[in-house]
Design a protein around this motif. Structure first.
Motif, mmCIF file in Angstrom:
data_model
loop_
_atom_site.group_PDB
_atom_site.id
_atom_site.type_symbol
_atom_site.label_atom_id
_atom_site.label_comp_id
_atom_site.label_asym_id
_atom_site.label_seq_id
_atom_site.Cartn_x
_atom_site.Cartn_y
_atom_site.Cartn_z
ATOM 1 N N SER A 92 18.928 31.826 -29.240
ATOM 2 C CA SER A 92 18.868 30.761 -30.232
ATOM 3 C C SER A 92 17.754 29.773 -29.885
ATOM 4 O O SER A 92 16.980 29.354 -30.754
ATOM 5 N N LEU A 93 17.667 29.423 -28.597
ATOM 6 C CA LEU A 93 16.624 28.489 -28.162
ATOM 7 C C LEU A 93 15.233 29.055 -28.427
ATOM 8 O O LEU A 93 14.346 28.358 -28.909
ATOM 9 N N THR A 116 31.217 31.498 -31.889
ATOM 10 C CA THR A 116 31.242 30.078 -31.532
ATOM 11 C C THR A 116 29.830 29.586 -31.250
ATOM 12 O O THR A 116 29.434 28.521 -31.713
ATOM 13 N N VAL A 117 29.057 30.394 -30.506
ATOM 14 C CA VAL A 117 27.690 29.989 -30.170
ATOM 15 C C VAL A 117 26.830 29.863 -31.433
ATOM 16 O O VAL A 117 26.037 28.941 -31.573
ATOM 17 N N TYR A 162 28.009 29.485 -34.519
ATOM 18 C CA TYR A 162 28.900 28.924 -35.541
ATOM 19 C C TYR A 162 28.964 29.763 -36.815
ATOM 20 O O TYR A 162 28.712 29.289 -37.917
ATOM 21 N N PRO A 213 17.599 31.389 -38.257
ATOM 22 C CA PRO A 213 18.414 30.170 -38.200
ATOM 23 C C PRO A 213 19.177 30.105 -36.877
ATOM 24 O O PRO A 213 19.458 31.141 -36.265
ATOM 25 N N ALA A 214 19.497 28.886 -36.421
ATOM 26 C CA ALA A 214 20.183 28.724 -35.139
ATOM 27 C C ALA A 214 21.637 29.172 -35.230
ATOM 28 O O ALA A 214 22.296 29.347 -34.217
ATOM 29 N N GLY A 215 22.118 29.332 -36.433
ATOM 30 C CA GLY A 215 23.501 29.759 -36.601
ATOM 31 C C GLY A 215 23.909 29.611 -38.045
ATOM 32 O O GLY A 215 23.072 29.359 -38.913
ATOM 33 N N GLY A 216 25.215 29.761 -38.295
ATOM 34 C CA GLY A 216 25.723 29.622 -39.649
ATOM 35 C C GLY A 216 25.534 30.906 -40.438
ATOM 36 O O GLY A 216 24.807 31.823 -40.013
ATOM 37 N N PHE A 217 26.214 30.977 -41.581
ATOM 38 C CA PHE A 217 26.147 32.172 -42.412
ATOM 39 C C PHE A 217 26.034 31.748 -43.873
ATOM 40 O O PHE A 217 26.903 31.041 -44.377
ATOM 41 N N ALA A 277 15.161 30.558 -32.613
ATOM 42 C CA ALA A 277 15.530 29.630 -33.686
ATOM 43 C C ALA A 277 14.900 28.265 -33.466
ATOM 44 O O ALA A 277 14.207 27.744 -34.325
ATOM 45 N N VAL A 278 15.113 27.692 -32.268
ATOM 46 C CA VAL A 278 14.640 26.333 -32.038
ATOM 47 C C VAL A 278 13.126 26.293 -31.841
ATOM 48 O O VAL A 278 12.433 25.499 -32.469
ATOM 49 N N ILE A 287 22.777 31.695 -26.437
ATOM 50 C CA ILE A 287 22.130 30.385 -26.427
ATOM 51 C C ILE A 287 20.634 30.548 -26.175
ATOM 52 O O ILE A 287 19.793 29.907 -26.802
ATOM 53 N N ARG A 290 11.406 29.316 -34.655
ATOM 54 C CA ARG A 290 11.895 29.144 -36.041
ATOM 55 C C ARG A 290 11.855 30.450 -36.853
ATOM 56 O O ARG A 290 11.609 30.442 -38.051
#
Lengths: 315, 503
Positions: free
Chosen positions: A152-153, A259-260, A262, A163-167, A156-157, A149, A160
């Motif tokens: 990601s913060l 999960t974190v 996604y 990406p914060a997640g996903g594939f 990503a957040v 997390i 930038r």
């Protein structure tokens, strides 16, 4: 050596068969009716019974077990109850995420941990050693979901950069896929680096006490060569063992990290399938993972044999 | 209902400072994909098979209803019934025959025509004796379905059913093609404004604008991606990083502040059909006694429970949504009064209270309210022990086997007061008076008379203190301010995108 490896292979296969039986029995007694999960609270008893029959739950347990194993032998894993798609496709789609993720984390962990451990061992008791060991303690203590997390913060957040997640998938742009796996692999590798670095340090320290190291030094071999050629090579067996064990832990870590971030990986599939009581998916994945761990163990044995080619005495 | 803006929180000076720093373009920006008419919608739960006839999950309807599939009628954003695939309908005076006129010339996404034979096929799929639809009981009053001509279909009921029209307007009754229905679980084909494009299990479902939809010109979005992100912290990060444009049903009220602090997003609190109750096993132990249930009702402090939801909930006194026109406020039936609660408990023979189980499903509101209720009921001597369950366990142990004392759950279906008239439902409430009363509600087709009966039904359930009535769940909608046309309320599970566009 061939005989040793064949014997190990046979043991692995028997273990796999036993594991399949254990998985099957555990899922039998797992509370929760897959049909009810699918049809919800408004379904009538006859509707539930019809769906159970469609899934084949009304057949006797031994028959279901045997038909599962028979299916496995011809690579037919059946259809997922929740998604209605073939289990083999589901698992395949997820492996292309989780395998590279695990490989990235493990490569990264090895590349950082080995030099770090050797470095700490060579500076034993000095500030650099304390620093590395302190980092090791921290790395083991920080939960990887929290670290994820945080990454990601930050990256990503705020920045930038990632990406914060996903594939996005490997096509059309494989670089984007690698890009998406960087932060998850980092958060997955933190604990691995910490553990591996500590093991490397103590294992190298142990070998540094050996007579042949003193002999090498006495011969005037440069310290660098003593460390890399003599100490590290002989210290590798415990390191490889722990590295192999860590590969197993990677799967458990992947459930959290996926999960974190996604990521549609195998860890998330395990989690979702347990929640959906998608039993056919769970049992095949658990068996697959068991197979992977056994394969890793087998490969470690091969590596042992290569690192220490003295003939094996039968156990 | 209320739109919270960030203006109050940060003050105009602060806002001006941000403006000066980043320039106007950085504020309230739509993502780059907006130019292509693309939107990414975040959802907490992933749907299983995409066939709402055959699967009960709300997530299936959220994606498919009004987007991929249409029903004969449709539920509008205010919860009313408006024409859907049927342009209109007539009802016989005895309330037993419904004749639906279909929109002529409608085609499925695969090019097949949609006609009255498909309506018959779908309604049979839901109600025939061998049907295996989870919503079969909603359509149990159907006696027969007749095809009159290609665009006219007649439904005959076994008995008058004042809920029939509502039920055929639901996503459960999505009209499906005879040829495509069998594969709709994995390749859904409907008549709606969006065509199914792709599914990545565990990740996303993608739809694209349908060129053959009869009002295609009014559809402004070209591509819609539903993305499944379960973890609330990950949901926030996805929003803030711009990977997702909206969470129509955000599940973590405690994290809303972080979204509000970002000027790009609007946080809109709306209503849902979710009555959250302390479900009580009326058939077991002390809870069989009305006085014990009344004592529990007196011990409930709804203000604290609503505060536990960060204020995004409305107190309820019965099993009925407060925004419904037929709602009566019954929160004062058993006002918060610890002394009275203790006395009732003592009268019932439990002066020192008793021990009981509280089995919680894995959802945020149950977790939050569970802790609060342990404390509230503890004050009158009822010692609750919390057990955490996964959903499948909850369904088996609590719902099916009724092996529980208390649980907390939101009942999200519309018109679900009827559960109190059911035999063998998990609350174990068995009241002949209520059953007879509800039968009269179902038979009554005159709206005014029916409203009176429904109000009385709410009061009966409240007076009997069947369950602890806690609050109506709020719908926390979060979306990019440039995105317009999202539903504020959730009268039925649907993320209707037919009216959504980028500014």
């Amino acid at each position: 050596m061939l005989e040793f490896l064949l014997r190990r292979l046979a043991t692995s296969l028997v273990t796999l068969l036993l594991a399949s039986l254990v998985v099957f029995v555990v899922l039998e007694v797992l509370p929760g009716d897959p049909a009810q999960v699918m049809l919800g609270t408004e379904a009538r008893p006859d509707t539930l019974a019809a769906l159970r029959a469609k899934f084949g739950f009304d057949r006797p347990a031994p028959e279901r077990y045997l038909s599962w194993i028979a299916g496995l032998l011809v690579f037919d894993l059946g259809l997922s109850h929740a998604y209605g798609t073939p289990v083999s496709k589901l698992i395949g789609d997820r492996l292309v995420v989780t395998l590279p993720l695990g490989a990235m984390a493990l490569t990264w962990a090895t590349c950082v941990a080995l030099p770090l451990g050797v470095f700490a061992a060579s500076r034993r008791g000095r500030p650099a050693d304390w620093l590395v060991m302190g980092f090791g303690q921290l790395g083991i203590s920080i939960p990887n979901f929290w670290f994820g997390i945080l990454l990601s913060l930050t990256f990503a957040v705020s920045l930038r950069w990632f990406p914060a997640g996903g594939f996005p998938g490997w096509s059309p742009d494989p670089l984007k896929a690698v890009h998406a796996l960087v932060l998850p692999a980092l958060s997955l590798s933190l604990a691995e680096i910490a553990i591996l670095a500590r093991v490397t340090r103590s294992s190298v320290l142990d070998t540094l006490r050996e007579d042949y190291i003193r002999t090498a030094r006495a011969k005037g071999v440069p310290e660098r060569a003593v460390l890399m050629r003599h100490a590290l090579r002989n210290a590798l067996i415990p390191i490889v063992t722990v590295g192999g064990l860590l590969a197993g832990f990677l799967v458990a870590g992947a459930i959290i990290v996926e999960t974190v971030f996604y990521l549609p990986g195998l860890g998330k599939l395990v989690f979702d399938s347990i929640n959906n009581r998608d039993l056919i998916v769970i049992k095949n994945i658990v068996l697959l993972l068991t197979g992977c761990v056994l394969t890793v163990n087998f490969l470690i044995d091969v590596v042992y044999a290569l690192l220490d080619p003295r003939p094996k005495v039968s156990a | 209902m209320t739109i919270f803006t960030r203006r109050g929180a940060i003050g105009l000076t602060g806002a001006a400072g941000v403006l000066a720093l980043f320039g106007e373009g950085a504020l309230a920006q739509a993502p780059a994909r907006a130019k292509d008419g693309a939107v990414v919608i975040g959802m907490s739960l992933e749907p299983p098979v995409l066939d709402p006839n055959l699967n009960a999950a709300a997530a299936v309807r959220e994606i498919t209803y009004l987007n991929i599939y249409e029903s004969l009628a449709r539920i509008d954003p205010r919860g009313g019934i408006i024409p859907g695939l049927a342009t209109g309908w007539t009802v016989s005076p005895d309330g037993l025959e419904y004749v639906f006129k279909l929109v002529p010339g409608v085609k499925y996404h695969d090019g097949e025509p949609c006609d009255s034979a498909d309506v018959k096929f779908t309604l049979d799929r839901l109600s025939a004796p061998d049907a295996t639809a989870p919503g079969k009981s909603l359509y149990a009053s159907i006696k027969s379905v007749e095809v009159i001509d290609a665009t006219t279909v007649k439904v005959t009921l076994k008995n008058p059913d004042s809920f029939f029209l509502y039920n055929v307007a639901l996503g459960d009754a999505s009209i499906m093609g005879r040829k495509s229905a069998a594969t709709n679980g994995t390749k859904p084909i409907g008549t709606g404004p969006f065509v199914f494009k792709e599914r990545k299990e565990g990740d996303s479902v993608t739809l694209a604008k349908s060129p053959t939809y009869r009002h295609a010109a009014s559809i402004r979005l070209n591509t819609v991606t539903f993305k499944f992100i379960r973890d609330p912290a990950a949901q926030i990060n996805a929003l803030l990083a711009g990977d997702v444009d909206t969470f129509p049903g955000f599940q973590a009220p405690e994290l809303v502040g972080r979204v509000r602090a970002d000027n790009r997003f609007a946080v809109v609190i709306g209503s849902t059909m979710g009555e959250t109750i302390l479900a009580t096993n009326n058939g077991r132990g002390p809870m069989k006694d009305l006085r014990v249930r009344q004592a529990i009702a007196h011990a409930l402090n709804r203000e604290d429970l609503v505060a536990g939801e960060s204020g995004f909930a409305l107190p309820i006194g019965s099993h009925f949504p407060p925004h419904d026109a037929d709602h009566v406020d019954l929160t004062k039936t058993y006002p918060f009064d610890i002394a009275k609660a203790k006395k009732l408990l003592a009268d019932a023979g439990h002066p020192n209270g008793f021990e009981a189980s509280l089995k919680l499903p894995p959802v945020g509101y149950a977790q939050r309210s569970g802790e609060i209720l342990v404390s509230q009921l503890g004050k009158i001597g009822i010692k609750l022990t919390i057990t955490q369950l996964q959903w499948p366990q909850w369904l088996a142990e609590v719902f099916k086997e009724r092996n529980y004392d208390f649980t907390i759950v939101a009942h999200t279906e519309a018109n679900d007061l009827d559960r109190y008239a059911r035999d063998g439902y998990y609350w174990g409430y068995d009241s002949k008076a209520f059953k007879d009363h509800w039968a009269a509600v179902v038979r009554e087709t005159d709206p005014a008379k029916r409203a009176v009966l429904i109000k009385a039904a709410q009061k009966m359930v409240a007076d009997d203190a069947v369950n602890g009535f806690l609050f109506q769940l709020g719908k926390i909608g979060v979306w990019n301010r440039q995105l317009v046309g999202m539903w504020e309320n959730s009268p039925t599970p649907s993320i209707d995108l037919s009216g959504v566009s980028w500014k």
